[in-house]
Write a protein that holds these residues in place. Structure first.
Motif, short mmCIF file in Angstrom:
data_model
loop_
_atom_site.label_atom_id
_atom_site.label_comp_id
_atom_site.label_asym_id
_atom_site.label_seq_id
_atom_site.Cartn_x
_atom_site.Cartn_y
_atom_site.Cartn_z
N SER A 115 -1.24 -14.78 -15.32
CA SER A 115 -2.16 -13.97 -16.13
C SER A 115 -1.53 -12.62 -16.43
N PRO A 116 -1.48 -12.22 -17.71
CA PRO A 116 -0.91 -10.90 -18.05
C PRO A 116 -1.66 -9.76 -17.37
N ARG A 117 -2.93 -10.00 -17.02
CA ARG A 117 -3.72 -8.94 -16.36
C ARG A 117 -3.24 -8.70 -14.93
N SER A 118 -2.45 -9.62 -14.42
CA SER A 118 -1.92 -9.47 -13.06
C SER A 118 -0.47 -9.00 -13.07
N ILE A 119 0.00 -8.53 -14.24
CA ILE A 119 1.39 -8.06 -14.33
C ILE A 119 1.39 -6.62 -14.85
N VAL A 120 2.15 -5.77 -14.17
CA VAL A 120 2.35 -4.39 -14.64
C VAL A 120 3.85 -4.22 -14.87
N VAL A 121 4.21 -3.70 -16.05
CA VAL A 121 5.62 -3.48 -16.36
C VAL A 121 5.88 -1.98 -16.41
N ILE A 122 6.83 -1.53 -15.62
CA ILE A 122 7.24 -0.12 -15.70
C ILE A 122 8.53 -0.08 -16.51
N GLU A 123 8.47 0.53 -17.68
CA GLU A 123 9.62 0.52 -18.59
C GLU A 123 9.52 1.75 -19.50
N PRO A 124 10.43 2.73 -19.32
CA PRO A 124 10.37 3.94 -20.14
C PRO A 124 10.76 3.73 -21.60
N SER A 125 11.57 2.71 -21.90
CA SER A 125 11.95 2.44 -23.30
C SER A 125 11.69 0.98 -23.63
N PRO A 126 10.41 0.61 -23.78
CA PRO A 126 10.11 -0.81 -23.97
C PRO A 126 10.71 -1.36 -25.25
N PRO A 127 11.51 -2.43 -25.16
CA PRO A 127 11.99 -3.05 -26.38
C PRO A 127 10.84 -3.73 -27.12
N ASP A 128 11.01 -3.92 -28.43
CA ASP A 128 9.95 -4.46 -29.26
C ASP A 128 9.93 -5.99 -29.14
N THR A 129 9.36 -6.49 -28.03
CA THR A 129 9.36 -7.94 -27.83
C THR A 129 7.92 -8.47 -27.81
N GLY A 185 -2.59 4.20 -7.74
CA GLY A 185 -3.77 3.38 -7.42
C GLY A 185 -3.53 1.89 -7.40
N ILE A 186 -2.29 1.42 -7.48
CA ILE A 186 -2.08 -0.01 -7.32
C ILE A 186 -1.03 -0.26 -6.22
N THR A 187 -1.17 -1.39 -5.57
CA THR A 187 -0.17 -1.82 -4.59
C THR A 187 0.35 -3.16 -5.07
N ALA A 233 3.35 -5.67 3.12
CA ALA A 233 3.18 -7.06 2.68
C ALA A 233 3.82 -7.30 1.31
N THR A 234 4.22 -6.22 0.65
CA THR A 234 4.80 -6.37 -0.70
C THR A 234 6.16 -7.06 -0.62
N LEU A 235 6.32 -8.10 -1.42
CA LEU A 235 7.63 -8.76 -1.52
C LEU A 235 8.47 -8.02 -2.57
N VAL A 236 9.63 -7.52 -2.15
CA VAL A 236 10.53 -6.81 -3.08
C VAL A 236 11.63 -7.78 -3.50
N MET A 256 -1.81 -13.64 -3.32
CA MET A 256 -2.38 -13.91 -4.65
C MET A 256 -2.23 -12.69 -5.56
N LEU A 257 -1.84 -12.96 -6.80
CA LEU A 257 -1.75 -11.88 -7.77
C LEU A 257 -3.14 -11.53 -8.28
N SER A 258 -3.37 -10.23 -8.51
CA SER A 258 -4.64 -9.81 -9.09
C SER A 258 -4.38 -8.47 -9.77
N PRO A 259 -5.32 -8.00 -10.62
CA PRO A 259 -5.12 -6.70 -11.24
C PRO A 259 -4.97 -5.59 -10.20
N GLU A 260 -5.60 -5.76 -9.01
CA GLU A 260 -5.49 -4.73 -7.96
C GLU A 260 -4.19 -4.86 -7.19
N ARG A 261 -3.70 -6.08 -7.10
CA ARG A 261 -2.46 -6.34 -6.36
C ARG A 261 -1.53 -7.16 -7.27
N PRO A 262 -0.98 -6.47 -8.30
CA PRO A 262 -0.27 -7.21 -9.35
C PRO A 262 1.20 -7.48 -9.01
#
Ligand SMILES: NC(=O)C1=CN([C@@H]2O[C@H](COP(=O)(O)OP(=O)(O)OC[C@H]3O[C@@H](n4cnc5c(N)ncnc54)[C@H](O)[C@@H]3O)[C@@H](O)[C@H]2O)C=CC1
Ligand SMILES: O=C(O)[C@@H]1CCC=N1
Length: 267
Positions: free
Chosen positions: A30-44, A61-63, A90-93, A1-7
Motif C-alpha cells: 500500500s502506498p499509504r504505508s510507504i514514506v520516501v525521503i528524497e530531496p530531489s525527486p525525479p519525475d517518475t 512522528g513516525i517510526t 525493532a526497525t529493520l535497516v 506489519m507495515l502501516s501509516p504509523e509504522r511505514p
C-alpha cells in the motif's frame, strides 16, 4: 506489519531506490504505508502514486518498520545521523549502498541490519541482489528477502566481506555487459560494418544470448559449446578470448579492482 504509523521508509529514490519502490508498489504494498525521503525527486510515475508520502527531509512522528537506505555511499555519513529519530530497536535497516559496512550502519543504533547490493536490471524486474544480515531474526530476513525479491533474485551470504566481491560481480556486472556490447559493435565497425548495423547486431546478440541464458536449463559453458563448431569461426575467436592474456585474467583484474574500491568506499 507495515502501516501509516509504522511505514516502510525509503531514503533516496534515484535509480536503485526508484526501482525498488516500483517493485514494492507492483507487488501490492500500500502506498499509504510507504514514506520516501528524497530531496530531489525525479519525475517518475512511482513517486506520483496517490497516497505515497514524498518528503525532502526525515519527517517527525513516525517510526519506520523498515528503513531502506538507497543514497550514494559518499553522502551516507551525513545522512545517517538525521535518521536516528525514525527508528527503534525493532526497525529493520536495509542498506544497498556500495561499500557501507554493517559497522557503519550500526551507528544508527541497536537493531537488525541487512547490507545488500542489487543491480540496475532491477528496474525491469530482473535484478540480482546479494545480501548479508546482522542481528536479524528469521522474520527480519524473510521481510528483507520479500522486499529485495520484488526486484529480482536474492542470494544470501554469511560473510560480509563477500558483499564487496558480489558488488564487483553482480552489482557492477551489468556495466561490463553493456561495455561488451559497445566493444563488440566497435570491433564490427572496424572490420567494415556500417556503425548502425554493427550497433544493432551487437545489441540484439547480447539481448538474445541473455534471454537464452534466462530460459535455458543449460549452463553457460554448454551454451557456449553449442555455438562453437569444431574448426569453425567461434573456435577461432575463442582462441583469442580464452588465451592466457584473454578475457579470463582481464575479468579477474576488473573484479579485483571493483572489490578493492568497494572496500575503500566503506573505510
Ligand atoms: N546504480 C547501480 O548500479 C547500483 C547502485 N547501488 C547503490 O545504490 C545507491 C544509490 O545509487 P543510485 O540509485 O545509482 O544513485 P542515484 O544518484 O540515482 O540516487 C541517489 C538518490 O539519493 C538522493 N539523495 C541525496 N541525498 C539525500 C538525502 N540526504 N536524503 C535522501 N535522499 C538523498 C538523491 O537525490 C538521489 O535521487 C548507492 O549507494 C549505490 O552504491 C547498489 C547497486 C547497484
Ligand atoms: O558503481 C558503483 O559504485 C555502484 C555499485 C554497484 C554498481 N554501481
Amino acid at each position: 506489519m507495515l502501516s501509516p504509523e509504522r511505514p516502510l521508509v525509503l531514503v533516496g529514490a534515484g535509480n536503485m531506490g526508484g526501482a525498488m519502490l516500483e517493485g514494492w508498489l507492483a507487488a501490492g504494498t500500500s502506498p499509504r504505508s510507504i514514506v520516501v525521503i528524497e530531496p530531489s525527486p525525479p519525475d517518475t510515475q512511482a513517486l506520483a502514486t496517490p497516497g505515497l508520502t514524498v518528503t525532502a527531509t526525515a519527517p517527525d512522528g513516525i517510526t519506520a518498520s523498515t528503513l531502506v537506505l538507497a543514497v550514494k555511499p559518499q553522502v551516507m555519513g551525513e545522512v545517517l545521523p538525521k535518521l536516528t529519530g525514525l527508528r527503534d530497536e525493532a526497525t529493520l535497516v536495509v542498506s544497498i549502498a556500495a561499500g557501507i559496512t554493517i559497522e557503519t550502519l550500526k551507528t544508527l543504533g541497536r537493531g537488525p541490519v541487512v547490507r545488500a547490493i542489487p543491480n540496475t536490471p532491477s528496474s525491469v524486474g530482473k535484478g540480482m541482489t546479494a545480501a548479508v544480515a546482522d542481528g536479524a531474526g528469521e522474520k527480519d530476513v524473510a521481510l528483507a528477502d520479500k522486499l529485495l525479491s520484488s526486484i529480482g533474485t536474492v542470494e544470501w551470504v554469511d560473510d560480509e566481506a563477500l558483499i564487496d566481491v558480489a558488488t564487483a560481480v553482480s552489482g557492477s556486472g551489468p556495466a561490463y555487459v553493456f561495455y561488451l556490447v559497445e566493444a563488440l559493435a566497435a570491433a564490427g565497425e572496424k572490420a567494415g560494418l556500417p556503425a548502425d548495423v554493427a550497433a544493432v547486431l551487437a545489441r540484439r546478440t547480447i539481448i538474445g544470448a541473455g534471454a537464452l541464458l534466462d530460459r535455458s536449463p543449460l549452463d553457460p559453458a554448454t551454451l557456449r559449446r553449442n555455438v562453437t563448431s569444431p574448426g569453425g569461426t567461434t573456435a577461432a575467436a575463442l582462441e583469442v578470448l580464452m588465451a592466457g592474456d584473454g578475457l579470463g585474467p582481464l575479468m579477474e583484474r576488473a573484479v579485483a579492482a571493483a572489490t578493492a574500491r568497494s572496500r575503500e568506499l566503506g573505510s
